[in-house]
Design a protein around this motif. Structure first.
Motif, PDB file in Angstrom:
ATOM      1  N   GLU A  87       1.257  38.330 -14.840  1.00 58.95           N
ATOM      2  CA  GLU A  87       1.730  38.269 -13.455  1.00 58.95           C
ATOM      3  C   GLU A  87       1.562  39.601 -12.736  1.00 58.95           C
ATOM      4  OE1 GLU A  87       2.461  35.801 -11.657  1.00 58.95           O
ATOM      5  OE2 GLU A  87       2.408  34.290 -13.236  1.00 58.95           O
ATOM      6  N   PHE A  88       1.438  40.692 -13.485  1.00 61.79           N
ATOM      7  CA  PHE A  88       1.277  41.985 -12.829  1.00 61.79           C
ATOM      8  C   PHE A  88      -0.103  42.167 -12.213  1.00 61.79           C
ATOM      9  CE2 PHE A  88       5.128  43.062 -15.176  1.00 61.79           C
ATOM     10  CZ  PHE A  88       5.837  43.704 -14.180  1.00 61.79           C
ATOM     11  N   ALA A  89      -0.951  41.156 -12.360  1.00 63.12           N
ATOM     12  CA  ALA A  89      -2.217  41.162 -11.628  1.00 63.12           C
ATOM     13  C   ALA A  89      -2.012  40.736 -10.178  1.00 63.12           C
ATOM     14  CB  ALA A  89      -3.218  40.233 -12.302  1.00 63.12           C
ATOM     15  N   ASN A  90      -0.830  40.231  -9.867  1.00 64.43           N
ATOM     16  CA  ASN A  90      -0.515  39.781  -8.515  1.00 64.43           C
ATOM     17  C   ASN A  90      -0.257  40.983  -7.617  1.00 64.43           C
ATOM     18  OD1 ASN A  90       0.630  38.697  -6.178  1.00 64.43           O
ATOM     19  ND2 ASN A  90       1.868  37.205  -7.267  1.00 64.43           N
ATOM     20  N   PRO A  91      -1.032  41.169  -6.554  1.00 66.76           N
ATOM     21  CA  PRO A  91      -0.831  42.326  -5.662  1.00 66.76           C
ATOM     22  C   PRO A  91       0.561  42.398  -5.051  1.00 66.76           C
ATOM     23  CG  PRO A  91      -2.953  41.277  -5.222  1.00 66.76           C
ATOM     24  CD  PRO A  91      -2.208  40.364  -6.148  1.00 66.76           C
ATOM     25  N   ARG A  92       1.264  41.274  -4.963  1.00 65.40           N
ATOM     26  CA  ARG A  92       2.597  41.280  -4.366  1.00 65.40           C
ATOM     27  C   ARG A  92       3.614  42.033  -5.226  1.00 65.40           C
ATOM     28  NH1 ARG A  92       2.734  38.284   0.187  1.00 65.40           N
ATOM     29  NH2 ARG A  92       1.392  36.427   0.360  1.00 65.40           N
TER      30      ARG A  92
ATOM     31  N   PRO B 249       6.035  35.615  -7.519  1.00 70.28           N
ATOM     32  CA  PRO B 249       5.738  35.331  -6.108  1.00 70.28           C
ATOM     33  C   PRO B 249       4.328  34.780  -5.957  1.00 70.28           C
ATOM     34  CG  PRO B 249       5.566  37.685  -6.525  1.00 70.28           C
ATOM     35  CD  PRO B 249       6.103  37.066  -7.790  1.00 70.28           C
ATOM     36  N   ALA B 250       4.111  33.979  -4.937  1.00 71.29           N
ATOM     37  CA  ALA B 250       2.781  33.448  -4.686  1.00 71.29           C
ATOM     38  C   ALA B 250       1.824  34.588  -4.366  1.00 71.29           C
ATOM     39  CB  ALA B 250       2.827  32.458  -3.530  1.00 71.29           C
ATOM     40  N   PRO B 251       0.631  34.576  -4.927  1.00 73.03           N
ATOM     41  CA  PRO B 251      -0.325  35.644  -4.604  1.00 73.03           C
ATOM     42  C   PRO B 251      -0.748  35.567  -3.155  1.00 73.03           C
ATOM     43  CG  PRO B 251      -1.398  33.908  -5.866  1.00 73.03           C
ATOM     44  CD  PRO B 251       0.064  33.585  -5.862  1.00 73.03           C
ATOM     45  N   PRO B 252      -1.159  36.683  -2.572  1.00 65.19           N
ATOM     46  CA  PRO B 252      -1.609  36.663  -1.176  1.00 65.19           C
ATOM     47  C   PRO B 252      -2.906  35.877  -1.028  1.00 65.19           C
ATOM     48  CG  PRO B 252      -2.082  38.789  -2.181  1.00 65.19           C
ATOM     49  CD  PRO B 252      -1.262  38.017  -3.173  1.00 65.19           C
ATOM     50  N   GLU B 253      -3.190  35.478   0.183  1.00 64.68           N
ATOM     51  CA  GLU B 253      -4.426  34.754   0.444  1.00 64.68           C
ATOM     52  C   GLU B 253      -5.630  35.645   0.133  1.00 64.68           C
ATOM     53  OE1 GLU B 253      -4.634  33.158   4.328  1.00 64.68           O
ATOM     54  OE2 GLU B 253      -2.749  32.040   4.181  1.00 64.68           O
ATOM     55  N   GLU B 254      -6.667  35.014  -0.383  1.00 61.55           N
ATOM     56  CA  GLU B 254      -7.885  35.751  -0.716  1.00 61.55           C
ATOM     57  C   GLU B 254      -8.525  36.296   0.558  1.00 61.55           C
ATOM     58  OE1 GLU B 254     -10.602  37.380  -3.351  1.00 61.55           O
ATOM     59  OE2 GLU B 254      -8.786  36.245  -3.804  1.00 61.55           O
ATOM     60  N   LEU B 255      -8.853  37.580   0.543  1.00 62.54           N
ATOM     61  CA  LEU B 255      -9.464  38.211   1.708  1.00 62.54           C
ATOM     62  C   LEU B 255     -10.980  38.048   1.672  1.00 62.54           C
ATOM     63  CD1 LEU B 255      -7.487  41.584   1.817  1.00 62.54           C
ATOM     64  CD2 LEU B 255      -7.072  39.555   3.214  1.00 62.54           C
ATOM     65  N   SER B 256     -11.581  38.105   2.805  1.00 60.84           N
ATOM     66  CA  SER B 256     -13.039  38.104   2.882  1.00 60.84           C
ATOM     67  C   SER B 256     -13.578  39.429   2.352  1.00 60.84           C
ATOM     68  CB  SER B 256     -13.490  37.893   4.322  1.00 60.84           C
ATOM     69  OG  SER B 256     -13.132  39.023   5.117  1.00 60.84           O
ATOM     70  N   TRP B 257     -14.876  39.469   2.119  1.00 64.57           N
ATOM     71  CA  TRP B 257     -15.501  40.701   1.610  1.00 64.57           C
ATOM     72  C   TRP B 257     -15.266  41.850   2.587  1.00 64.57           C
ATOM     73  CZ3 TRP B 257     -19.219  44.102   3.336  1.00 64.57           C
ATOM     74  CH2 TRP B 257     -19.739  44.990   2.389  1.00 64.57           C
ATOM     75  N   MET B 258     -15.444  41.585   3.872  1.00 63.16           N
ATOM     76  CA  MET B 258     -15.264  42.628   4.879  1.00 63.16           C
ATOM     77  C   MET B 258     -13.811  43.101   4.918  1.00 63.16           C
ATOM     78  SD  MET B 258     -18.016  43.598   6.460  1.00 63.16           S
ATOM     79  CE  MET B 258     -17.382  44.272   7.994  1.00 63.16           C
TER      80      MET B 258
END
Length: 256
Positions: A162-167, A204-213
């Motif tokens: 779970e510590f891979a979760n940026p939140r 916690p739910a992980p954040p939405e995946e960001l685009s490359w930019m």
């Protein structure tokens, strides 16, 4: 269930509580404060000290904080250190491991129970992550062995995906967020056989995946706001904790 009447936490920013701001804005809380609060329930005479200071190297922790912890004669001690050393070129895992063994032996010789940590895997977010991962794996192995040798409670954050979760991380990608500190507190209490708030261990739910930019823009902001100041401190021999003192330097009743 075993009960503890006193708890002393030693270490660096991980134990000081960065980056879990207190609700009133006065400093940091962190997992150690949360653990102390849970242990104090039903213990009116419970006492707690947090001696940790951000930026401290392993030898500084041993020289400055461990003697104070020993003198306080607590029932429970947590020790977390070496992370700042691993980020330096001069880091020698076996040398630190030998000192770690002697230090934990000294703490256990007082009769105190001891909590140790196998470091979380954050190498994917750090410069030089491949080199850092090898160091962390080596030192984690030493921590587990020392814990087994001295009968300490070892909390393995490395084994928690779970510590891979940026939140669970602060914007600097180095320190835990409030959610990250709650998760560590829950794991510590679980290792001690103490019931904790189940929400602390809820992922916690992980954040939405960001685009490359968007990812590239976020990386650029992080490099400017956090990486560059960190590199500058290393080059100038400064530490983020140079002007910081322990937030709870004395073993005293837990009042908040």
């Amino acid at each position: 269930m075993e009960r503890w009447g006193s708890f002393v936490a030693v270490g660096d920013s991980f134990t000081e509580g960065l980056d879990d701001r207190r609700p009133d804005g006065r400093g940091y809380r962190g997992w150690a404060d949360l653990v102390a609060g849970a242990l104090a329930c039903g213990e009116p005479d419970f006492r707690y000290a947090n001696l940790a200071v951000r930026g401290r190297l392993f030898d500084n922790i041993v020289a400055e904080q461990v003697p104070l912890a020993v003198a306080m004669k607590p029932d429970l001690v947590s020790f977390a250190g070496g992370g700042n050393d691993a980020l330096r070129r001069s880091f020698e895992p076996q040398v630190v491991a030998d000192r770690f063994d002697r230090t934990i032996g000294k703490l256990r010789a007082t009769g105190a129970d001891v909590v140790l940590f196998c470091w979380v895997d954050m190498t994917g977010r750090m410069p030089g992550g491949k080199m850092l991962r090898t160091r962390v794996e080596q030192f984690n192995g030493a921590i587990a062995a020392v814990g087994a040798k001295h009968g300490a409670h070892v909390v393995s954050l490395w084994d928690d995906p779970e510590f891979a979760n940026p939140r669970l991380w602060a914007p600097d990608r180095l320190h835990l967020s409030a959610a990250g500190h709650r998760r560590v507190a829950g794991q510590v209490l679980s290792a001690l056989g103490v019931t904790c708030d189940p929400d602390w261990l809820a992922a916690p739910a992980p954040p939405e995946e960001l685009s490359w930019m968007s990812r590239k823009a976020a990386d650029a902001r992080w490099a400017t706001q956090h990486l560059a100041p960190w590199v500058k401190r290393r080059l100038t021999g400064r530490s983020s904790g140079d002007m910081v003192t322990a937030k709870r330097p004395e073993l005293a009743p837990l009042t908040d």
